[in-house]
Design a protein around this motif. Structure first.
Motif, PDB file in Angstrom:
ATOM      1  N   ALA A 526      48.377  41.015  43.483  1.00  0.00           N
ATOM      2  CA  ALA A 526      47.730  42.151  42.831  1.00  0.00           C
ATOM      3  C   ALA A 526      46.315  41.807  42.385  1.00  0.00           C
ATOM      4  O   ALA A 526      45.482  42.696  42.198  1.00  0.00           O
ATOM      5  CB  ALA A 526      48.566  42.599  41.633  1.00  0.00           C
ATOM      6  N   TYR A 527      46.032  40.524  42.232  1.00  0.00           N
ATOM      7  CA  TYR A 527      44.705  40.076  41.824  1.00  0.00           C
ATOM      8  C   TYR A 527      43.926  39.476  42.999  1.00  0.00           C
ATOM      9  O   TYR A 527      42.908  38.810  42.810  1.00  0.00           O
ATOM     10  CB  TYR A 527      44.821  39.037  40.708  1.00  0.00           C
ATOM     11  CG  TYR A 527      45.364  39.620  39.427  1.00  0.00           C
ATOM     12  CD1 TYR A 527      44.503  40.099  38.431  1.00  0.00           C
ATOM     13  CD2 TYR A 527      46.728  39.706  39.211  1.00  0.00           C
ATOM     14  CE1 TYR A 527      44.995  40.634  37.252  1.00  0.00           C
ATOM     15  CE2 TYR A 527      47.235  40.243  38.041  1.00  0.00           C
ATOM     16  CZ  TYR A 527      46.365  40.715  37.059  1.00  0.00           C
ATOM     17  OH  TYR A 527      46.859  41.248  35.886  1.00  0.00           O
ATOM     18  N   GLY A 528      44.409  39.735  44.203  1.00  0.00           N
ATOM     19  CA  GLY A 528      43.724  39.258  45.383  1.00  0.00           C
ATOM     20  C   GLY A 528      43.860  37.766  45.616  1.00  0.00           C
ATOM     21  O   GLY A 528      43.008  37.168  46.280  1.00  0.00           O
ATOM     22  N   LEU A 529      44.927  37.149  45.092  1.00  0.00           N
ATOM     23  CA  LEU A 529      45.132  35.708  45.219  1.00  0.00           C
ATOM     24  C   LEU A 529      46.326  35.433  46.121  1.00  0.00           C
ATOM     25  O   LEU A 529      47.226  36.279  46.272  1.00  0.00           O
ATOM     26  CB  LEU A 529      45.353  35.090  43.833  1.00  0.00           C
ATOM     27  CG  LEU A 529      44.219  35.314  42.819  1.00  0.00           C
ATOM     28  CD1 LEU A 529      44.637  34.802  41.450  1.00  0.00           C
ATOM     29  CD2 LEU A 529      42.935  34.631  43.290  1.00  0.00           C
ATOM     30  N   ASP A 530      46.354  34.224  46.696  1.00  0.00           N
ATOM     31  CA  ASP A 530      47.480  33.875  47.554  1.00  0.00           C
ATOM     32  C   ASP A 530      48.638  33.336  46.721  1.00  0.00           C
ATOM     33  O   ASP A 530      48.549  33.207  45.496  1.00  0.00           O
ATOM     34  CB  ASP A 530      47.057  32.872  48.634  1.00  0.00           C
ATOM     35  CG  ASP A 530      46.494  31.583  48.049  1.00  0.00           C
ATOM     36  OD1 ASP A 530      46.906  31.191  46.925  1.00  0.00           O
ATOM     37  OD2 ASP A 530      45.644  30.955  48.711  1.00  0.00           O
ATOM     38  N   ALA A 531      49.748  32.977  47.439  1.00  0.00           N
ATOM     39  CA  ALA A 531      50.972  32.577  46.755  1.00  0.00           C
ATOM     40  C   ALA A 531      50.831  31.279  45.983  1.00  0.00           C
ATOM     41  O   ALA A 531      51.635  31.006  45.088  1.00  0.00           O
ATOM     42  CB  ALA A 531      52.111  32.459  47.767  1.00  0.00           C
ATOM     43  N   SER A 532      49.830  30.468  46.314  1.00  0.00           N
ATOM     44  CA  SER A 532      49.663  29.205  45.597  1.00  0.00           C
ATOM     45  C   SER A 532      49.301  29.425  44.136  1.00  0.00           C
ATOM     46  O   SER A 532      49.403  28.511  43.317  1.00  0.00           O
ATOM     47  CB  SER A 532      48.589  28.349  46.273  1.00  0.00           C
ATOM     48  OG  SER A 532      47.317  28.977  46.203  1.00  0.00           O
ATOM     49  N   HIS A 533      48.857  30.652  43.767  1.00  0.00           N
ATOM     50  CA  HIS A 533      48.512  30.975  42.390  1.00  0.00           C
ATOM     51  C   HIS A 533      49.689  31.632  41.667  1.00  0.00           C
ATOM     52  O   HIS A 533      49.521  32.122  40.553  1.00  0.00           O
ATOM     53  CB  HIS A 533      47.305  31.915  42.349  1.00  0.00           C
ATOM     54  CG  HIS A 533      46.031  31.284  42.825  1.00  0.00           C
ATOM     55  ND1 HIS A 533      45.718  31.173  44.178  1.00  0.00           N
ATOM     56  CD2 HIS A 533      45.013  30.710  42.155  1.00  0.00           C
ATOM     57  CE1 HIS A 533      44.551  30.574  44.301  1.00  0.00           C
ATOM     58  NE2 HIS A 533      44.084  30.271  43.093  1.00  0.00           N
TER      59      HIS A 533
END
Length: 544
Positions: A526-533
């Motif tokens: 939802a914040y434009g980040l990948d799964a590593s975050h």
């Protein structure tokens, strides 16, 4: 006059007759001279058996007289039949003295090994023949037979209390297929139970003895068993292991293949304790089928080792791939059934438990994820009632149903009502009496479940400026006043839950993230980040 022995030997006929004669014949050939010239004529001869080369230090053991021995050009041949076999049963040396016409000739002649071999067929102990004894023959060199039900045709004993010598040693120099160093055979076509072509017994009571040992230095088999209709190898142990197999670092402890290109099961490989494969695509090929009185399959991955990159999986299930032609795939499938009769039974299709070691760790009893959310993809799908005994948190939520106006082609979705409080909402429509009042009855449990009620009133059929709550909730009812007789009012009451479950698990509206979760997100996408975050990392099982 003198005589010389040209050869002393036991004939082949003597060896063959050994089991039946009391005295075995010895062929004696000699050369007789008289006055330095080869003798001719008939002579009376006495042959004496002694235990030494000279009369001074030896004893005469036996003798035989042969008269009228024909001597031609100094040569003669006689067969001595009178020497007792018992004098050849040991390992002592034997000598033959010759008397011709009453004159003793010198020197005595030593009996060499061939005559002493008469005991090779009747020897009961290895000490009665010179060892090693080497026999060379045709199809069968040595054959032993016994008529005793408990006897042995051939028996070998290694009497030393140390060393690695064998009681019986078999060897073949053949390079042909199916050659055998030792071959054992049961000829009866209906033998008794546990009869064996080759049987090995180790009477040691320790943990390192071996009943039968097989060694193969190449890539073949140390032990090979074949049975057209039975088991190639069958193993049993009352208290230990039926089969105890070990291997080197890169080997396989045990391998079983039921048929060419069919199912295989490898036990204790480098990567797997059990590596089972069934590549049969027709029907439902099963790699492992297990039945257990308590647990059919138990998977346990111990917590040995340490490191951020390590993972442990009790049971890993992977089904299908991107090019499979099957219709349905189950990574893990569980099915629990309650019996028809009897109550108080519980069945679990899938039951997961996870335990957290400390507050800095995370644990998931059941974790489901779908990497690609296109199409009908669900991390979890429940076709039936769902109960959560604990707090339920979500990023968003709605109900989704078949659209009542076009159920075949459309869905209808509504978002949940969100609130920082644990609210219950009650609503309805009431009719005013002739006094302009309306009494609203609430559920009998309202007061036990709720606290701090709030009211919403909406007039129906006309304005009612004096509309108000005349009496607040008392017990299970409240009164609405200021209405027009016969008119309706829409009412809504919301209240905060006060039941023990809600008080035990209150909603914390705002809280700080744990130190290990700071900088991470519940919904990184939802914040434009990948799964590593992400806080709840989506662990993907490794494919075989």
């Amino acid at each position: 006059m003198k005589a010389t022995i040209a050869r002393v030997a036991a004939t082949a006929a003597a060896l063959l007759a050994a089991a039946h004669a009391t005295a075995l014949p010895i062929t004696y050939q000699g050369q007789l001279t008289e006055n330095g010239q080869p003798a001719n004529g008939q002579y009376d001869m006495v042959f004496q058996l002694a235990d030494g080369p000279t009369p001074i230090t030896s004893l005469l053991l036996d003798s035989e007289t042969i008269n009228n021995v024909e001597v031609v050009d100094g040569l003669f041949t006689v067969v001595i039949n009178g020497f007792d076999d018992a004098f050849f049963s040991g390992t002592d040396e034997r000598w033959i003295a010759v008397r011709v016409n009453g004159q003793t000739l010198a020197p005595r002649q030593q009996v060499v090994y061939t005559p002493r071999a008469i005991y090779a067929e009747t020897a009961r102990e290895a000490g009665t023949v010179r060892v090693p004894l080497q026999l060379v023959g045709g199809l069968v060199v040595i054959e032993g037979a016994t008529t005793d039900p408990d006897g042995s045709g051939v028996r070998g004993i290694q009497a030393s209390s140390s060393g690695t010598g064998a009681g019986v040693y078999g060897r073949t120099d053949s390079g042909s297929g199916s050659a055998s160093g030792v071959l054992g055979e049961v000829t009866d076509t209906t033998p008794g139970g546990f009869s064996a072509g080759v049987s090995g017994i180790n009477r040691g009571t320790g943990a390192s003895g071996v009943g039968v040992s097989g060694v193969q230095f190449g890539s073949g088999w140390g032990v090979y068993g074949f049975a057209p209709d039975g088991a190639g190898i069958r193993a049993r142990s009352d208290d230990g292991y039926g089969v105890d197999a070990s291997t080197g670092l890169n080997g396989t402890a045990a391998l079983r293949a039921s048929r060419p290109n069919g199912p295989t099961a490898s036990l204790s490989t480098r990567d797997y304790a059990i590596d089972a494969r069934n590549t049969v695509v027709e029907g439902e090929g099963t790699a492992i089928y297990a039945e257990g009185g308590n647990t059919a399959i138990h998977g346990f991955a111990p917590g040995d080792g340490f490191g951020a990159g390590l993972s442990r999986t009790g049971v890993l299930g992977i089904a299908g791939d991107s090019v499979s032609g099957a219709q349905t795939f189950y990574g893990v499938r569980g099915f629990g059934v309650n019996p028809v009769s009897g109550g108080s039974r519980t069945a679990f299709g899938v039951y997961g438990i996870a335990q957290v070691g400390n507050s800095a760790n995370s644990a998931y009893g059941v974790y489901g994820t779908v990497p690609n959310l296109s199409g009908n993809s669900y991390a979890g799908f429940f076709a039936g009632p769902v109960h959560v005994a604990g707090n339920l948190s979500k990023s968003s939520g709605s109900f989704k149903i078949d659209h009542p106006m076009d159920p075949e082609n459309m869905y209808l979705s509504h978002s949940f009502v969100e609130s920082p409080e644990m609210l219950n909402v009650y609503s309805g429509v009431a009719v005013f009496d002739e006094m302009g009042n309306a009494t609203v009855e609430l559920p009998t449990y309202f007061e036990a479940l709720n606290d701090r009620p709030r009211y919403q009133l909406t007039a129906i059929g006309g304005a009612m400026p004096s509309l108000h709550v005349a009496e607040k909730i008392e017990g299970r009812s409240f009164v609405i006043g200021g209405g027009l007789p016969g008119k309706e009012v829409s009412w809504e009451v919301s209240a905060v839950r006060k039941d023990p479950s809600a008080l035990h698990r209150p909603i914390i509206v705002e809280e700080s993230k744990a130190p290990q979760h700071r900088g991470l997100y519940l919904d990184p996408a939802a914040y434009g980040l990948d799964a590593s975050h992400g806080i709840h990392t989506q662990h993907q099982p490794k494919a075989n």
